[in-house]
Design an enzyme around this catalytic site. Structure first.
Site, mmCIF file in Angstrom:
data_model
loop_
_atom_site.group_PDB
_atom_site.id
_atom_site.type_symbol
_atom_site.label_atom_id
_atom_site.label_comp_id
_atom_site.label_asym_id
_atom_site.label_seq_id
_atom_site.Cartn_x
_atom_site.Cartn_y
_atom_site.Cartn_z
ATOM 1 N N ASP A 19 2.561 2.606 2.644
ATOM 2 C CA ASP A 19 2.228 3.296 4.057
ATOM 3 C C ASP A 19 3.431 2.920 4.719
ATOM 4 O O ASP A 19 4.406 2.181 4.776
ATOM 5 C CB ASP A 19 0.984 2.813 4.570
ATOM 6 C CG ASP A 19 -0.444 3.592 3.830
ATOM 7 O OD1 ASP A 19 -0.213 4.299 2.709
ATOM 8 O OD2 ASP A 19 -1.324 3.128 4.204
ATOM 9 N N CYS A 60 0.808 -1.169 0.043
ATOM 10 C CA CYS A 60 0.103 0.071 0.055
ATOM 11 C C CYS A 60 0.986 1.178 0.001
ATOM 12 O O CYS A 60 0.358 2.336 -0.292
ATOM 13 C CB CYS A 60 -0.656 -0.083 1.202
ATOM 14 S SG CYS A 60 -0.125 -0.082 2.702
ATOM 15 N N CYS A 86 -3.133 -2.721 8.680
ATOM 16 C CA CYS A 86 -2.646 -1.392 8.965
ATOM 17 C C CYS A 86 -2.102 -1.488 10.335
ATOM 18 O O CYS A 86 -1.184 -0.616 10.767
ATOM 19 C CB CYS A 86 -3.742 -0.313 8.833
ATOM 20 S SG CYS A 86 -4.538 -0.649 7.222
HETATM 21 FE FE1 FES Z 1 -1.650 0.835 4.056
HETATM 22 FE FE2 FES Z 1 -3.449 0.996 5.722
HETATM 23 S S1 FES Z 1 -3.528 0.887 3.798
HETATM 24 S S2 FES Z 1 -1.301 0.689 6.267
#
Ligand code: FES
Length: 146
Positions: A35, A33, A104
């Site tokens: 992140d 993702c 997450c």
């Molecule tokens: Fe990547 Fe939430 S979508 S940490």
């Protein structure tokens, strides 16, 4: 879809920022993702109690909410007790997360572990149950999606 607690921690995240000369700093990311989360720990050298914890998250709302809750949960705990702040504990404290957002919360757990690992390495100590953190949590992600 999100609990009130998740929305609260997303809208008013606790402990955002950095700690100068932190006892331990850990950065983890999820390549899938994109992140990234960074955790800073200030640990009392005598008692090994986490006096302060701050975070910076470049990520989705659930990542912000879980990192915020994770900092609240580890504050005031010893490093050994902080090992019990798993992603499940963080999710429970937030009254749950939608299944696609479980990863997450793993980012939050891994970021704490990475910061503890940094602290342990710097101080040449071992923390029971702590393993070298992965840089990309997606490698070890539970098969909760797809
Ligand atoms: Fe990547 Fe939430 S979508 S940490």
């Amino acid at each position: 879809m999100y609990s009130e607690k998740v929305m609260d921690h997303f809208n008013n995240p606790r402990n955002v920022g950095e700690i100068e000369n932190a006892s331990g700093v850990g950065t983890v990311g999820n390549a899938k993702c994109g992140d990234i989360m960074r955790m800073y720990l200030d640990i009392d050298p005598e008692t090994k109690v986490i006096r302060d914890c701050k975070f910076k998250t470049f990520g989705c709302g659930a990542a912000v909410a879980t990192s915020s809750m994770a900092t609240e949960l580890v504050k005031g705990k010893t490093v050994e007790e902080a090992m019990k702040v798993t992603n499940k504990a963080v999710m429970e404290a937030l009254d749950g997360l939608p299944p696609v957002k479980v990863h997450c919360s793993l980012l939050a757990e891994e970021a704490i572990h990475a910061a503890l690992w940094d602290y342990a390495t710097k101080n040449h100590i071992q923390i029971e149950g702590l393993k070298e953190p992965k840089k990309d949590i997606h490698d070890g992600e539970e098969e909760t999606e797809e």
